[in-house]
Structures are given as C-alpha cells and as structure tokens.
Design a protein around this motif. Sequence first.
Motif, PDB file in Angstrom:
ATOM      1  N   ASP A 152       2.494  26.172 -19.901  1.00  0.00           N
ATOM      2  CA  ASP A 152       2.469  26.628 -18.829  1.00  0.00           C
ATOM      3  C   ASP A 152       3.369  25.818 -17.754  1.00  0.00           C
ATOM      4  O   ASP A 152       2.914  24.710 -17.424  1.00  0.00           O
ATOM      5  CB  ASP A 152       0.959  26.493 -17.999  1.00  0.00           C
ATOM      6  N   SER A 153       4.170  26.589 -16.618  1.00  0.00           N
ATOM      7  CA  SER A 153       5.155  26.190 -16.163  1.00  0.00           C
ATOM      8  C   SER A 153       4.531  25.030 -14.574  1.00  0.00           C
ATOM      9  O   SER A 153       5.092  24.219 -14.757  1.00  0.00           O
ATOM     10  CB  SER A 153       6.217  27.116 -15.345  1.00  0.00           C
ATOM     11  N   GLY A 154       3.353  25.151 -14.307  1.00  0.00           N
ATOM     12  CA  GLY A 154       2.159  24.606 -13.951  1.00  0.00           C
ATOM     13  C   GLY A 154       1.953  23.033 -13.982  1.00  0.00           C
ATOM     14  O   GLY A 154       1.994  22.161 -13.467  1.00  0.00           O
ATOM     15  N   ALA A 155       1.604  23.807 -15.001  1.00  0.00           N
ATOM     16  CA  ALA A 155       1.289  21.857 -16.583  1.00  0.00           C
ATOM     17  C   ALA A 155       2.579  21.087 -16.593  1.00  0.00           C
ATOM     18  O   ALA A 155       2.575  20.140 -16.424  1.00  0.00           O
ATOM     19  CB  ALA A 155       0.766  22.513 -18.220  1.00  0.00           C
ATOM     20  N   LEU A 156       3.827  22.185 -17.654  1.00  0.00           N
ATOM     21  CA  LEU A 156       5.177  21.318 -16.470  1.00  0.00           C
ATOM     22  C   LEU A 156       5.424  20.472 -15.652  1.00  0.00           C
ATOM     23  O   LEU A 156       5.672  19.249 -16.113  1.00  0.00           O
ATOM     24  CB  LEU A 156       6.400  21.739 -17.266  1.00  0.00           C
ATOM     25  N   SER A 157       5.500  21.307 -14.493  1.00  0.00           N
ATOM     26  CA  SER A 157       5.252  20.675 -13.249  1.00  0.00           C
ATOM     27  C   SER A 157       4.420  19.082 -12.658  1.00  0.00           C
ATOM     28  O   SER A 157       4.830  18.496 -12.535  1.00  0.00           O
ATOM     29  CB  SER A 157       5.200  21.069 -12.261  1.00  0.00           C
ATOM     30  N   LYS A 177      -0.237  14.178 -14.738  1.00  0.00           N
ATOM     31  CA  LYS A 177      -0.349  14.281 -16.598  1.00  0.00           C
ATOM     32  C   LYS A 177      -0.280  14.453 -17.661  1.00  0.00           C
ATOM     33  O   LYS A 177       1.303  14.584 -17.230  1.00  0.00           O
ATOM     34  CB  LYS A 177      -0.570  16.440 -16.408  1.00  0.00           C
ATOM     35  N   LEU A 178      -0.331  13.452 -18.430  1.00  0.00           N
ATOM     36  CA  LEU A 178       0.097  13.357 -19.607  1.00  0.00           C
ATOM     37  C   LEU A 178       0.256  14.511 -20.720  1.00  0.00           C
ATOM     38  O   LEU A 178       0.147  15.384 -20.796  1.00  0.00           O
ATOM     39  CB  LEU A 178      -0.970  12.104 -20.655  1.00  0.00           C
TER      40      LEU A 178
END
Length: 108
Positions: A30-35, A42-43
């Motif tokens: 997800d782009s949010g997780a990547l951000s 976030k690791l």
Amino acid sequence: MKKAIGEYLRDLRKADGLTLTQMGAKLGMDSGALSKVENGKKLLDAGYLPVIANIFNLDLEILKSEFFAEKIANELIENACNENTLKLAEEKVKYIKINSAKQAKLNI
C-alpha cells in the motif's frame, strides 16, 4: 549508504520517477505503508529486499547487509546496549555458524 533504508528507498524511487502508488504496486505494498517506511515511521519487512534489488538492479547481498545493520543498530539503541554488544554478537555468529555446520554434517 549512510542513510536510513527508507530514505534510500525514497531516493531510488524518485530517481526512477516513480510515485508512491507506482512503487507500492511494484512491491505489492500500500502506498500509505510505503510512505511510512520512507519516512522512518514503519520498518520495512525483509521480504521486500529481493524485489527492491530486482526493481533497481541492486546487489541483494549489499542491500541485505545495509538493512540488517540498520535493524541491529536500532535494536541496540532502543535497548541502551553498549558498543561491546556488537563484538559479542560477532562472536555469537561465528559460534552459531560452526555449530550449525556440525549439526548439518551429523544429519547427513
């Protein structure tokens, strides 16, 4: 690399002209997780390393070394360990490798 892995990933993504959404799609993330990964909130999961190496034509072993060095450094800092811990860890790695090799020979 003197940067955090997330910063490095962001620089690679931007150098290739990829948006967060495009890069996330390539990673299956997800782009949010990547951000959050790029911003150090976030690791990154180590499972993404081969994909990243493939996307950017990087040496996987170097990428893994950078990733795990950062992970170990963060653990040491979070737990207020002294620098002697790294020396002890190196000794433990050697010990574990030797014992693993012995066990593998016994199981043949």
